[in-house]
Every structure is written in C-alpha cells, then in structure tokens.
Design a protein around this motif. Structure first.
Motif, short mmCIF file in Angstrom:
data_model
loop_
_atom_site.label_atom_id
_atom_site.label_comp_id
_atom_site.label_asym_id
_atom_site.label_seq_id
_atom_site.Cartn_x
_atom_site.Cartn_y
_atom_site.Cartn_z
N THR A 8 0.85 -1.18 0.00
CA THR A 8 0.00 0.00 0.00
C THR A 8 0.89 1.24 0.00
N GLU A 9 0.28 2.38 -0.17
CA GLU A 9 1.05 3.62 -0.15
C GLU A 9 1.80 3.79 1.16
N SER A 10 1.19 3.38 2.25
CA SER A 10 1.85 3.54 3.55
C SER A 10 3.04 2.60 3.73
N ASP A 11 3.14 1.57 2.89
CA ASP A 11 4.27 0.63 2.97
C ASP A 11 5.53 1.16 2.27
N SER A 13 7.53 3.64 2.52
CA SER A 13 8.68 4.06 3.33
C SER A 13 9.44 2.87 3.91
N GLU A 60 6.57 5.61 -5.36
CA GLU A 60 5.29 6.26 -5.05
C GLU A 60 4.63 6.72 -6.35
#
Length: 177
Positions: A8-11, A13, A60
């Motif tokens: 997901t986008e939060s992954d 980083s 991203e």
C-alpha cells in the motif's frame, strides 16, 4: 510468519528497511552484445546515500500511476519487494513493462523468495497482457546470473530512456509467452 501481500502507499517508506548488503566479487559488462565477467571487489552495505529516498519517490509515482507493488513481510517488517511499472515499453517488437524493483533482504536470500517474487511479477505481466518484462539489473554477478536463471535474455538495444538512467546496468527482457 512470512506473509506475501500487495503493498500500500503507507508501505513505501518501509522499502528502505530491506537489507541489500552484499559482498561482490565479480561483475558483468556488455561488450559487442556479449556479457563479459570481470573481477570487482566491494562490500555493499545498505543503500547508497540518498538512493532509498529516491526509490521511495519513484515507487510512489509508480504506485499512483497504477503500478503493481508486492511485498514479503516477516511480521511487520518488509523483507522483500517486487514492483512492475504501469508504463508500456515497446522494444524488440515486444510490448513490455519494466520490473522497476526486486530486492530481498540478506537474511532471506537463498530460500527461493527472489524466484518466487519474480514469478509473481511474470504472472502479473501475463494478466495485463504484456509479452515481456524489461529488467535493468545491477551488474553484480549474483544479480545478473539470478535473472539469467529466471529466463531473462540480454536486450539487443536497451530502451534509450532506461539506459540513460542506468548505463552500467545489464538490460534484460523476459518473454512471458
């Protein structure tokens, strides 16, 4: 317990936490359309300065444009990931998508995860109807020979834009039919 799942986008980083340490004893270069093995000795420790942050930005953008991102987690820790871009590349008469990223943390190498994640990327490529994956591989012997074992072949003419970004990489393709 190891779990594979879509990233997901939060992954994004978490990609910087993958331990890409490697002791390199040999590398390849391309001369006259042939791979030439030569001695090289360096100890890769972690990510080169700024590379993890740059990868996060690139991935991203890939995620936002509809790319495919898949990871392997050990608990909450991301230990491996594979990414296929959404942009179609036409090369050697084939419709391709670039595998932008495949990294396995050092402690998880040699267990078949690289081949498994590569196979997942190939499955995805078939699903979206491309004929091949484009791979721009670092020139280390381990990396080049890994991709050869997966069925990758040297491109006669690398994509000019991708070659300009990574002129020392070995530019491969893997047919999906």
């Amino acid at each position: 317990m190891l779990i594979e799942r879509a990233l997901t986008e939060s992954d994004l980083s978490l990609l910087a936490l993958i331990d890409r340490s490697e002791r390199v004893e040999a590398c390849y270069r391309v001369e006259n359309g042939e791979l030439i093995l030569y001695p090289a000795h360096f100890d890769m420790r972690g990510w080169p300065e700024g590379e993890a942050e740059e990868n996060a930005r690139v991935l991203e953008k890939c995620w936002r444009s509809g790319g495919w991102l898949h990871g392997l987690f050990d608990g909450e820790t991301l230990v491996a990931a594979v990414v296929v871009d959404n942009r179609v590349i036409h090369n050697q008469g084939l419709s391709m998508r670039q595998m932008k990223f495949l990294h396995i943390s050092r402690a998880y190498r040699g267990q078949g995860w690289g081949g498994r994640l590569f196979a997942r990327a190939c499955e995805y490529g078939r699903k979206v109807g491309v004929q091949a994956l484009y791979v721009s591989a670092t020139e280390s012997r381990n990396t080049v020979e890994f991709y050869q074992r997966q069925g990758c072949r040297l491109l006669e003419q690398p994509d000019p834009g991708l070659f300009a970004l990574e002129p020392h990489d070995i530019h491969f393709y893997c047919r999906l039919d």
